[in-house]
Each structure stands twice: as C-alpha cells, then as structure tokens.
Design a protein around this motif. Sequence first.
Motif, PDB file in Angstrom:
ATOM      1  N   ASP A 211       0.861  -1.183   0.000  1.00  0.00           N
ATOM      2  CA  ASP A 211       0.000   0.000   0.000  1.00  0.00           C
ATOM      3  C   ASP A 211       0.899   1.235   0.000  1.00  0.00           C
ATOM      4  O   ASP A 211       1.357   1.679   1.045  1.00  0.00           O
ATOM      5  N   GLU A 212       1.163   1.771  -1.196  1.00  0.00           N
ATOM      6  CA  GLU A 212       2.037   2.926  -1.336  1.00  0.00           C
ATOM      7  C   GLU A 212       1.324   4.017  -2.124  1.00  0.00           C
ATOM      8  O   GLU A 212       0.716   3.753  -3.159  1.00  0.00           O
ATOM      9  N   VAL A 213       1.408   5.226  -1.623  1.00  0.00           N
ATOM     10  CA  VAL A 213       0.861   6.400  -2.296  1.00  0.00           C
ATOM     11  C   VAL A 213       2.029   7.303  -2.662  1.00  0.00           C
ATOM     12  O   VAL A 213       2.835   7.664  -1.799  1.00  0.00           O
ATOM     13  N   MET A 214       2.134   7.647  -3.938  1.00  0.00           N
ATOM     14  CA  MET A 214       3.277   8.389  -4.450  1.00  0.00           C
ATOM     15  C   MET A 214       2.844   9.684  -5.110  1.00  0.00           C
ATOM     16  O   MET A 214       1.850   9.712  -5.841  1.00  0.00           O
ATOM     17  N   ALA A 215       3.594  10.744  -4.854  1.00  0.00           N
ATOM     18  CA  ALA A 215       3.443  11.985  -5.605  1.00  0.00           C
ATOM     19  C   ALA A 215       4.361  11.881  -6.818  1.00  0.00           C
ATOM     20  O   ALA A 215       5.583  11.785  -6.670  1.00  0.00           O
ATOM     21  N   VAL A 216       3.777  11.860  -8.011  1.00  0.00           N
ATOM     22  CA  VAL A 216       4.574  11.713  -9.229  1.00  0.00           C
ATOM     23  C   VAL A 216       4.790  13.073  -9.870  1.00  0.00           C
ATOM     24  O   VAL A 216       3.880  13.907  -9.925  1.00  0.00           O
ATOM     25  N   LEU A 223       6.333   1.716 -11.084  1.00  0.00           N
ATOM     26  CA  LEU A 223       6.242   0.282 -11.333  1.00  0.00           C
ATOM     27  C   LEU A 223       5.013  -0.278 -10.626  1.00  0.00           C
ATOM     28  O   LEU A 223       4.745   0.060  -9.470  1.00  0.00           O
ATOM     29  N   VAL A 224       4.290  -1.147 -11.330  1.00  0.00           N
ATOM     30  CA  VAL A 224       3.133  -1.817 -10.734  1.00  0.00           C
ATOM     31  C   VAL A 224       3.367  -3.323 -10.823  1.00  0.00           C
ATOM     32  O   VAL A 224       3.022  -3.959 -11.828  1.00  0.00           O
ATOM     33  N   PRO A 225       3.950  -3.919  -9.782  1.00  0.00           N
ATOM     34  CA  PRO A 225       4.201  -5.363  -9.816  1.00  0.00           C
ATOM     35  C   PRO A 225       2.961  -6.187  -9.511  1.00  0.00           C
ATOM     36  O   PRO A 225       2.842  -7.341  -9.945  1.00  0.00           O
ATOM     37  N   ARG A 226       2.022  -5.618  -8.745  1.00  0.00           N
ATOM     38  CA  ARG A 226       0.778  -6.299  -8.376  1.00  0.00           C
ATOM     39  C   ARG A 226      -0.149  -5.257  -7.747  1.00  0.00           C
ATOM     40  O   ARG A 226       0.254  -4.144  -7.449  1.00  0.00           O
ATOM     41  N   GLY A 227      -1.388  -5.650  -7.577  1.00  0.00           N
ATOM     42  CA  GLY A 227      -2.333  -4.795  -6.875  1.00  0.00           C
ATOM     43  C   GLY A 227      -3.019  -3.773  -7.770  1.00  0.00           C
ATOM     44  O   GLY A 227      -2.807  -3.697  -8.977  1.00  0.00           O
ATOM     45  N   HIS A 228      -3.877  -2.984  -7.136  1.00  0.00           N
ATOM     46  CA  HIS A 228      -4.618  -1.911  -7.789  1.00  0.00           C
ATOM     47  C   HIS A 228      -3.712  -0.692  -7.923  1.00  0.00           C
ATOM     48  O   HIS A 228      -2.776  -0.520  -7.144  1.00  0.00           O
ATOM     49  N   HIS A 229      -4.019   0.200  -8.887  1.00  0.00           N
ATOM     50  CA  HIS A 229      -3.042   1.257  -9.189  1.00  0.00           C
ATOM     51  C   HIS A 229      -3.694   2.514  -9.767  1.00  0.00           C
ATOM     52  O   HIS A 229      -3.296   3.008 -10.822  1.00  0.00           O
ATOM     53  N   PRO A 230      -4.700   3.084  -9.100  1.00  0.00           N
ATOM     54  CA  PRO A 230      -5.346   4.300  -9.611  1.00  0.00           C
ATOM     55  C   PRO A 230      -4.428   5.509  -9.503  1.00  0.00           C
ATOM     56  O   PRO A 230      -3.496   5.540  -8.686  1.00  0.00           O
ATOM     57  N   CYS A 231      -4.692   6.514 -10.324  1.00  0.00           N
ATOM     58  CA  CYS A 231      -3.940   7.762 -10.231  1.00  0.00           C
ATOM     59  C   CYS A 231      -4.873   8.938 -10.452  1.00  0.00           C
ATOM     60  O   CYS A 231      -5.928   8.812 -11.088  1.00  0.00           O
ATOM     61  N   GLY A 232      -4.475  10.084  -9.908  1.00  0.00           N
ATOM     62  CA  GLY A 232      -5.306  11.272  -9.982  1.00  0.00           C
ATOM     63  C   GLY A 232      -4.509  12.492 -10.393  1.00  0.00           C
ATOM     64  O   GLY A 232      -3.325  12.620 -10.066  1.00  0.00           O
ATOM     65  N   ALA A 233      -5.173  13.374 -11.138  1.00  0.00           N
ATOM     66  CA  ALA A 233      -4.570  14.630 -11.578  1.00  0.00           C
ATOM     67  C   ALA A 233      -5.226  15.765 -10.798  1.00  0.00           C
ATOM     68  O   ALA A 233      -6.426  15.987 -10.936  1.00  0.00           O
TER      69      ALA A 233
END
Length: 269
Positions: A211-216, A223-233
Amino acid sequence: MSGLLRKPFGTRGEVHRITPQDAGWRHVGFSLHHLRAGDRAAGATGGNEVILVMVEGKARLHTAGQDWGELGDRMDVFEKTPPHCLYLPNGQDWQAEATTDCVIAVCSAPGKGGHQARRIGPDGITLTERGKGTNTRHINNIAMEDQDYADSLLVTEVFTPAGHWSSYPSHRHDEDDFPRITYLEETYYHRLNPENGFGIQRVYTDDGSLDEVMAVRDGDVVLVPRGHHPCGAPYGFEMYYLNVMAGPRRNWRFVPAPEVEWIIERDKG
C-alpha cells in the motif's frame, strides 16, 4: 522514496532504464531517451520485442539495414495527436538520430518471433474517450489486445484532464487465471501539464501487504508489480502516462477492487 517510484537519472541521453531484473519481475522493460537535434541513441532487442514510441519530436530510425525514415510529428505530448511508433521483433539492432529535440520511449518484453518489424501509427490510432464524469480520460491505443502487432507487449497512452481520476475504478491484473484475470506487469511513464505540477498514484493490494501512495512529477516512472493502481490529476494539472504491460499471455483481464465494484455497476447504466 518508494521503490516503485523511479526518478529520471539524467536530463540528456538515456534518462530511465528499467529491466526485469531491476524491477524484480520477469517481463516488462522500459527505457527513455531525451535527445537534442543531432544526438543519437541505439540498442539491440536481443531476446525481447520492442516498441519504440516517439513521445515528442522527430528522429530518423534505422534497423537491421532498413531505413524507416523520419518518424514523429507531435512536438508536445499534450497535443494529444497519435504517436509514431515502430515495432521490432527479437534479434534486431536499432539506431535513432534526432532531427529535432525529441523523447523516445523503448518498451520491451519477451519476443517469440511471431511478428515482423512494422510502423504503428499515426494512422489507425484514434483518441477515444473512456469513463464518466470526473473519471473521464482519453486513450491512444498503440498496441492493445485487439491489435495483433506483438507477441507480448501491450502499450497505450492515456490523457487525464485536470481534476480527474484514471486507471480507475481501481483494478488489478496480478494472477494468471484467464479468462477471469491475467498476470500483467506494468510501468507508468508520467508527464504533467504544466510540468511543475504533480499527480498522485496509489499501488495497493486487497490484503494491505502492499500500500504505497506516491506523488509523481513530470518524467517519473511508477512500477506496478501487483495490486490496484489508480492515479489522480489535481485541479490545474493535466496528466499523461504511457503504459507498458506484459505477462505470460497477451490478454488484459482484470478484477476490480471490492470497494469500487458498485461504481462499475452503476456506470454500466
């Protein structure tokens, strides 16, 4: 900093290099070149197949003695016009000479020799809308499942308007159980407009073991090795990302996160 968030390691020449060994997985590779007019880049596919994506700018491309001419006409990725791309099977060398400042993405995965070198786009790539409300985004499919262009690679571009979500409702593709779900590793190459902005991406599993939340930032790779991966603008900042996926089979099947299944059902109506 998260091990899933990769910052550019330079500003000119190769600025990203992600290999399966480095990522701790088996299929997806990704690298990125920032070239000035007159600069050159080169590589060899080896046991992989490769899709070269002209993210921005123009370059002359040569492979195995073949001159593909000048590819590219999108000078700013946020023009949203279809990209010029080149597919290369395994066992090929390639060279690029920038004719303008340009950004070239190198998307790779295991090749099986089932496809010949070919140009992809801009013809045949149409910007399409997906989602509803603030989940609306726009897609340039480069080489997805319904396009028989590759042995393993699935590649697409996504433009997310400011204030919208993308790769949402949350979903995962981390099990090899076709047709219910497929195992696909994935990279996200992010761009922001204006470029001094930021976006948010969360990578998480149902059991919370990841469970990681990143500011890109502009130019980052996730990298998405597994799990859910939503992103927001965030409001005020438009987001672009280039997705590269690959796994044991070239099919994209996913399972939604339990907490968002009701949204999917509601939006079917």
